[in-house]
Enzyme design. Sequence first.
Site, short mmCIF file in Angstrom:
data_model
loop_
_atom_site.label_atom_id
_atom_site.label_comp_id
_atom_site.label_asym_id
_atom_site.label_seq_id
_atom_site.Cartn_x
_atom_site.Cartn_y
_atom_site.Cartn_z
N THR A 120 34.58 37.27 42.08
CA THR A 120 33.78 36.16 41.57
C THR A 120 33.57 36.27 40.06
O THR A 120 33.58 37.38 39.51
CB THR A 120 32.42 36.16 42.29
OG1 THR A 120 31.53 35.27 41.62
CG2 THR A 120 31.76 37.54 42.27
N ASP A 121 33.30 35.13 39.43
CA ASP A 121 32.96 35.16 38.00
C ASP A 121 31.59 35.79 37.75
O ASP A 121 31.26 36.13 36.61
CB ASP A 121 33.02 33.74 37.40
CG ASP A 121 32.09 32.74 38.07
OD1 ASP A 121 31.39 33.10 39.04
OD2 ASP A 121 32.09 31.56 37.62
N GLU A 122 30.79 35.94 38.82
CA GLU A 122 29.44 36.47 38.63
C GLU A 122 29.44 37.93 38.17
O GLU A 122 28.41 38.43 37.73
CB GLU A 122 28.64 36.34 39.92
CG GLU A 122 28.45 34.90 40.33
CD GLU A 122 27.44 34.73 41.45
OE1 GLU A 122 26.62 35.63 41.65
OE2 GLU A 122 27.50 33.70 42.12
N TYR A 147 24.13 41.04 44.98
CA TYR A 147 25.44 40.51 45.38
C TYR A 147 26.49 40.76 44.31
O TYR A 147 27.53 41.37 44.55
CB TYR A 147 25.35 39.00 45.69
CG TYR A 147 26.70 38.31 45.67
CD1 TYR A 147 27.65 38.60 46.65
CD2 TYR A 147 27.05 37.41 44.67
CE1 TYR A 147 28.91 37.99 46.63
CE2 TYR A 147 28.30 36.80 44.64
CZ TYR A 147 29.23 37.09 45.62
OH TYR A 147 30.46 36.50 45.59
N LYS A 151 29.97 43.13 44.13
CA LYS A 151 31.32 42.59 43.89
C LYS A 151 31.94 43.29 42.66
O LYS A 151 33.13 43.63 42.67
CB LYS A 151 31.27 41.08 43.66
CG LYS A 151 30.91 40.26 44.87
CD LYS A 151 31.89 40.36 46.03
CE LYS A 151 33.23 39.74 45.73
NZ LYS A 151 34.11 39.75 46.95
P1 NAD Z 1 31.40 33.31 53.38
O1 NAD Z 1 30.07 33.98 53.41
O2 NAD Z 1 31.50 31.86 53.73
O3 NAD Z 1 32.41 34.08 54.36
C1 NAD Z 1 32.46 35.48 54.43
C2 NAD Z 1 33.22 35.85 55.70
O4 NAD Z 1 33.32 37.30 55.73
C3 NAD Z 1 32.53 35.43 56.99
O5 NAD Z 1 33.46 34.88 57.89
C4 NAD Z 1 31.95 36.72 57.54
O6 NAD Z 1 31.85 36.75 58.97
C5 NAD Z 1 32.96 37.74 57.02
N1 NAD Z 1 32.40 39.10 56.92
C6 NAD Z 1 31.20 39.47 56.38
N2 NAD Z 1 31.05 40.80 56.50
C7 NAD Z 1 32.18 41.28 57.09
C8 NAD Z 1 32.63 42.57 57.45
N3 NAD Z 1 31.88 43.67 57.25
N4 NAD Z 1 33.85 42.69 58.01
C9 NAD Z 1 34.63 41.60 58.24
N5 NAD Z 1 34.24 40.36 57.94
C10 NAD Z 1 33.04 40.20 57.37
O7 NAD Z 1 31.98 33.59 51.93
P2 NAD Z 1 32.95 32.71 51.02
O8 NAD Z 1 32.13 31.79 50.20
O9 NAD Z 1 34.06 32.19 51.84
O10 NAD Z 1 33.50 33.85 50.03
C11 NAD Z 1 34.71 34.55 50.33
C12 NAD Z 1 35.04 35.48 49.20
O11 NAD Z 1 35.19 34.75 48.00
C13 NAD Z 1 33.96 36.53 48.92
O12 NAD Z 1 34.60 37.74 48.61
C14 NAD Z 1 33.22 35.98 47.72
O13 NAD Z 1 32.65 37.01 46.95
C15 NAD Z 1 34.35 35.29 46.99
N6 NAD Z 1 33.97 34.16 46.12
C16 NAD Z 1 33.24 33.12 46.62
C17 NAD Z 1 32.96 32.04 45.78
C18 NAD Z 1 32.19 30.83 46.30
O14 NAD Z 1 31.91 29.92 45.51
N7 NAD Z 1 31.85 30.76 47.56
C19 NAD Z 1 33.40 32.03 44.45
C20 NAD Z 1 34.13 33.13 43.98
C21 NAD Z 1 34.43 34.17 44.83
O1 TDX Z 2 18.89 25.08 47.58
C1 TDX Z 2 19.39 25.46 46.53
N1 TDX Z 2 18.98 24.91 45.35
C2 TDX Z 2 19.49 25.28 44.15
O2 TDX Z 2 19.08 24.73 43.11
C3 TDX Z 2 20.42 26.49 46.49
C4 TDX Z 2 20.89 27.13 47.76
C5 TDX Z 2 20.94 26.84 45.25
N2 TDX Z 2 20.49 26.26 44.12
C6 TDX Z 2 21.12 26.63 42.83
C7 TDX Z 2 21.30 28.10 42.55
C8 TDX Z 2 22.57 28.12 41.70
O3 TDX Z 2 22.25 27.86 40.35
O4 TDX Z 2 22.44 26.09 42.89
C9 TDX Z 2 23.39 26.95 42.24
C10 TDX Z 2 24.46 27.36 43.23
O5 TDX Z 2 23.83 28.20 44.20
P1 TDX Z 2 24.67 28.91 45.38
O6 TDX Z 2 25.38 27.87 46.18
O7 TDX Z 2 23.75 29.84 46.09
O8 TDX Z 2 25.82 29.68 44.56
P2 TDX Z 2 25.78 30.83 43.45
O9 TDX Z 2 24.57 31.65 43.53
O10 TDX Z 2 26.13 30.18 42.12
O11 TDX Z 2 27.02 31.72 43.96
C11 TDX Z 2 28.22 31.11 44.50
O12 TDX Z 2 29.27 31.11 43.55
C12 TDX Z 2 29.82 32.36 43.21
C13 TDX Z 2 28.66 31.81 45.77
O13 TDX Z 2 27.61 31.80 46.72
C14 TDX Z 2 29.11 33.22 45.48
O14 TDX Z 2 29.61 33.83 46.66
C15 TDX Z 2 30.20 33.17 44.45
O15 TDX Z 2 30.54 34.48 44.05
#
Ligand code: NAD
Ligand code: TDX
Length: 331
Positions: A120-122, A147, A151
Site C-alpha cells: 500500500t501507499d500508506e 496497519y 505492511k
Molecule cells: P480485504 O480485507 O478485503 O481482504 C483480505 C483477505 O485476506 C480476506 O479474504 C481475508 O479473509 C484474507 N485473510 C486475512 N487474514 C488471512 C490469513 N491469516 N491467511 C489467509 N487469508 C487471510 O483486503 P483488500 O482491500 O482486498 O486488500 C488486499 C491487499 O491489498 C492487502 O494486502 C492490502 O494491504 C492491499 N492494499 C489494499 C488497498 C485498498 O484500497 N483496499 C490499497 C493498497 C493495497
Molecule cells: O466511515 C468512514 N468515514 C470516513 O470519513 C470511513 C470508514 C472512512 N472515512 C475516511 C478515512 C479515510 O480518510 O475515508 C478515507 C478512506 O478510509 P478507508 O476506506 O478506511 O481507507 P484508508 O484508511 O485510506 O485505507 C485504504 O487504502 C489503503 C485501505 O483500507 C487500505 O487497506 C489500503 O492500504
Amino acid sequence: MRMLVTGGAGFIGANFVHQTLRDHPEYEVVVLDALTYAGNEASLAPVREDVEFVQGSVADADLVDRLVAGCDVVVHFAAESHNDNSLRDPWPFLQTNIVGTFALLEAVRKHGVRYHHISTDEVYGDLELDDPAKFTPQTPYNPSSPYSSTKAGSDLLVRAWVRSFDIHATISNCSNNYGPYQHVEKFIPRQITNVLCGLRPKLYGAGENVRDWIHVEDHNSAVHTILDQGRSGETYLIGADGERNNREVLGLILELTGQPADAFDHVTDRAGHDLRYAIDATKLRTELGWSPRYTDFRDGLAATIDWYRANEGWWRPQKEQVEAGYAARGQ
Ligand code: NAD
Ligand code: TDX
C-alpha cells in the site's frame, strides 16, 4: 502456469482472480484464504468451478510450504487491511501481515517460486494538503498506523529476502481502491450502503483528507503487467492520478443516489488520521507501459453504486454488525 493467490476471497484478491481467469483461462488458480470477517467465498461464486479453494492461514508455515511447492508464482494479497480495526486490536495485523509474509517468503525461497507482494501507499506516511509532492519509489518509509506499519514491515522483509537469499520477487504499493466486492467497513461501500439502508453517511472529522482513488480493475491490470514484465527486486507504485478529498467523494455519492448534499453526519475523526496520499506512477507507466482504463471516477463510482444496489445479498449480512461497531466508537 499454476498461481497461488492468497487473500483471494477478499476485495482486491477476488477481483484479481476474476480478471486472471477472464484474461488467462489457461492458468490454474489456487486460492488460500482464512475467511476472516473480511473474506467471503461468495465473491468467488462466478468462478468457483475454475478455482481450487483452500481455507487456511498464510501464517500456517506447513500449509504454506505444501501449497507453494506445487506453484509457479505466488501473488500475496492476504492481509488484515482496515486501519480502524488496527487501532482497536493490532495483534491480528502483526500475525497475518508480518508472520504470514515471513511464512510465504521462506516457502518461495525453499522452492524457488516467483513471488509478488501486494502493498500500500500508506507505508510512506502522509503528505500535506498543499504539498505538490507525490510518493515515489525513493520516498522514505514513515507509516502512521498499526496497519500501515505492519505492511511496511512486510515490504522490508521482502526486500531483505531478495538481497540476502536472491529470491525472485517484486513489490507493488497501490493507492486506495474502489469497485465491486469491497467490504462495507471501508469508506465508499459504507456510505453507499448507508444510503441504500436509509442511514446517514458518516464523514470523519472535516472530511478534508485526500485519497488517490484507483479502480480495482486498474490495480489488478498493473499487477499482471508487473508479473509479466517487472524486474526482480523492484518496487512499483500503482496509482491513477485520482486525488479527491473525502467530502468530494461523499458529495458525489449523495448526488448519484439522489440525496440532498447535506444529508450526512460529521463523526469522531480517526486517531492519527493520515492527511493525504498521492502516487507518482511514472516508473510503472514508462518502464512497463501500463496505463489505467477506468479514468472517469464519476462513471466508476456510478457503476460501483449500481453493483451494491444489485448485490444486496452479498453485503447485507455484514452491515448491521459493522454499523454497531462504528456506533460504539462514535463513528
Ligand atoms: P480485504 O480485507 O478485503 O481482504 C483480505 C483477505 O485476506 C480476506 O479474504 C481475508 O479473509 C484474507 N485473510 C486475512 N487474514 C488471512 C490469513 N491469516 N491467511 C489467509 N487469508 C487471510 O483486503 P483488500 O482491500 O482486498 O486488500 C488486499 C491487499 O491489498 C492487502 O494486502 C492490502 O494491504 C492491499 N492494499 C489494499 C488497498 C485498498 O484500497 N483496499 C490499497 C493498497 C493495497
Ligand atoms: O466511515 C468512514 N468515514 C470516513 O470519513 C470511513 C470508514 C472512512 N472515512 C475516511 C478515512 C479515510 O480518510 O475515508 C478515507 C478512506 O478510509 P478507508 O476506506 O478506511 O481507507 P484508508 O484508511 O485510506 O485505507 C485504504 O487504502 C489503503 C485501505 O483500507 C487500505 O487497506 C489500503 O492500504
